[in-house]
Write an enzyme that holds these catalytic residues in place. Structure first.
Site, PDB file in Angstrom:
ATOM      1  CE  LYS A  43      -0.293   0.034   5.038  1.00 51.00           C
ATOM      2  NZ  LYS A  43      -1.026  -0.473   6.214  1.00 51.00           N
ATOM      3  NE  ARG A 151      -6.479   1.308  11.308  1.00 53.83           N
ATOM      4  CZ  ARG A 151      -5.265   1.015  10.880  1.00 53.83           C
ATOM      5  NH1 ARG A 151      -4.298   1.889  11.000  1.00 53.83           N
ATOM      6  NH2 ARG A 151      -4.990  -0.151  10.338  1.00 53.83           N
ATOM      7  CE1 TYR A 303      15.139  31.056   0.797  1.00 51.67           C
ATOM      8  CE2 TYR A 303      14.990  28.659   0.700  1.00 51.67           C
ATOM      9  CZ  TYR A 303      14.794  29.901   0.115  1.00 51.67           C
ATOM     10  OH  TYR A 303      14.271  29.992  -1.135  1.00 51.67           O
ATOM     11  CG  MET A 356      10.109  23.131  -2.601  1.00 52.27           C
ATOM     12  SD  MET A 356       9.018  24.303  -3.441  1.00 52.27           S
ATOM     13  CE  MET A 356       8.435  25.306  -2.085  1.00 52.27           C
TER      14      MET A 356
HETATM   15  C1  LIG Z   1      -0.144  -1.358   6.940  1.00 52.55           C
HETATM   16  C2  LIG Z   1      -0.755  -2.566   7.536  1.00 52.55           C
HETATM   17  C3  LIG Z   1       0.011  -3.724   7.754  1.00 52.55           C
HETATM   18  C4  LIG Z   1       1.515  -3.772   7.530  1.00 52.55           C
HETATM   19  O1  LIG Z   1       2.168  -3.255   8.662  1.00 52.55           O
HETATM   20  P1  LIG Z   1       3.781  -3.279   8.763  1.00 52.55           P
HETATM   21  O2  LIG Z   1       4.029  -2.816  10.154  1.00 52.55           O
HETATM   22  O3  LIG Z   1       4.278  -2.335   7.741  1.00 52.55           O
HETATM   23  O4  LIG Z   1       4.222  -4.671   8.526  1.00 52.55           O
HETATM   24  C5  LIG Z   1      -0.637  -4.872   8.188  1.00 52.55           C
HETATM   25  N1  LIG Z   1      -1.976  -4.863   8.410  1.00 52.55           N
HETATM   26  C6  LIG Z   1      -2.731  -3.770   8.252  1.00 52.55           C
HETATM   27  C7  LIG Z   1      -4.182  -3.843   8.521  1.00 52.55           C
HETATM   28  C8  LIG Z   1      -2.151  -2.578   7.837  1.00 52.55           C
HETATM   29  O5  LIG Z   1      -2.906  -1.486   7.672  1.00 52.55           O
END
Ligand SMILES: *Cc1c(COP(=O)(O)O)cnc(C)c1O
Length: 410
Positions: A43, A151, A303, A356
């Protein structure tokens, strides 16, 4: 784009093997059943590494599941996997964030899910109708149980029963998986995780006794695999036992570990790390030197003129700044050094403020005389995402997800 995010396929594959070995050892001695499988979490654009770069490598390595953020990322990942030849079946793809809450968004997302053979996460009845409407007949869904994250997910008990009934009224949808997510997987004290696991086990039992037959059960993340502190270590074997009790296959979702990083176990318990020693950082974030400049003693840099040279210095200008994910908090402060990059295998400290799109680094001490065009390693051997996280007071996850460059495989 002025930087390259180079993903080492060799290291990514080595990490998959390391994760696999750790999962196998966590359930040894083998009782003949397969050890938990891996859901590779890609993801957030593969934690900055490029989801469509990582997905084909992982698919070729035989990983059965990939996890993406939403249906659109899933569509791109599915296409990247369709473009390659595979010996076995293509991976399933779990859409980890729930569908959009608005009707129009939910409809479009459901159509993408069906078109690209994705598996969405659901946890309430409203999410079912758009998927059922788009379904070609046998659309798999994974049901998230909220055991303590508050969540995503349906709470166990009444609400879960009602949702199972609602799902039963949608013949176009199939309950393919059930899962939960731990809130404190990196804790040495596993009280919260144990409580969550108990709730999950009870929810799974309730689902099977009301006639549900999910093919997959999954929990946990990288820290769940890594954490061998006595109380936490049993989570993988408890998950494995669920496979024995139900006949479902089980898996653990691993993101950060895939890329070669694990959170420190808290409180600090390095002796309990069983995955981390097996991992290799997958990313090399590269650019090249734009130009070299010599400044006299007394010249200020950047800066707010936060840095003044106390001697003649040689600086290298690099074409990367906070817009690319090089955190401004890596700037040098009050004469103290901040972050650094690697040039000719040596540390070149950042001087003055990161701007930047531009940053200056000190190469005065590098006798091999770096010049315009030479390679600069922003992250990789000699400088890690954990180093950046420490300096920027944030997690390595945030560093990786914030990177912008051209992902390429190497
Ligand atoms: C992002 C996520 C993971 C992966 O977590 P890591 O700590 O990066 O291994 C696993 N399960 C869910 C539901 C997540 O949102």
């Amino acid at each position: 784009m002025t930087s390259i995010l180079e993903v080492s396929g060799q290291r990514l594959r080595a990490n998959v093997r390391g994760i696999d070995h750790t999962l196998a050892e966590a359930v040894a001695p083998s009782d003949g059943r397969a050890h938990p499988a891996l859901l590779a979490v890609i993801k957030a654009n593969g934690y900055g590494h490029g989801a469509t770069i990582c997905a084909p490598i992982l698919a070729r390595a035989g990983v059965p599941w990939l996890g993406v953020t939403d249906a659109w990322e899933g569509a791109a990942v599915r296409e990247s996997v369709n473009r390659i030849e595979l010996d076995g079946p293509p991976p399933s793809i779990l859409v980890m964030s729930g569908p959009p809450g608005d009707a129009a968004g939910a409809r479009v997302a459901a159509e993408e899910v069906v078109r690209h053979a994705l598996t969405p996460v659901v946890w309430n009845a409203e999410q079912l109708a758009p998927l059922a409407a788009a379904s070609a007949g046998d659309q798999p869904v994974h049901l998230e149980i909220d055991t303590g994250m508050s969540r995503q997910g349906v709470p166990p008990g009444e609400a879960l029963q009602r949702l199972l009934e609602a799902l039963g009224r949608q013949p176009g949808l199939r309950l393919d998986g059930v899962f939960t997510h731990f809130a404190t997987a990196e804790a040495a004290d596993a009280r919260q995780t144990t409580r969550q696991m108990e709730l999950f086990e009870a929810a799974v039992a309730a689902i099977f006794s009301s006639g549900g037959k999910p093919g997959w059960l999954h929990v946990g993340n990288s820290s769940t695999i890594d954490n061998a502190a006595p109380a936490a270590a049993s989570m993988i074997s408890r998950l494995h036992a669920l496979a024995g009790a139900t006949g479902a296959r089980v898996m653990v979702r691993c993101g950060l570990g895939l890329y070669g990083i694990c959170l420190p176990l808290a409180p600090d318990a390095p002796a309990s790390e069983r995955l981390r020693p097996r991992l290799y950082p997958v990313l090399t974030w590269r650019t090249t030197i734009t130009s070299i400049l010599e400044i006299p003693e007394g010249a200020s840099v950047g800066y707010s003129a936060t840095f003044t040279a106390d001697r003649p210095m040689r600086l290298a200008l690099i074409p990367v700044g906070y817009a690319d994910g090089l955190r401004r908090s890596l700037s040098s402060r009050d004469g103290r050094t901040g972050g650094w990059v690697m040039i000719h295998n040596r540390r070149a400290p950042i001087v003055g403020r990161v701007s930047m799109n531009l940053t200056t680094v000190d190469v005065t001490g590098i006798g091999s005389m770096p010049k315009a065009g030479d390679d600069v390693i922003l992250l990789g051997d000699g400088v890690s995402a954990e180093d950046h996280g420490r300096l920027a007071d944030c997690l390595p996850y945030e560093i990786l997800c914030g990177l912008r460059g051209v992902p390429v495989s190497a």
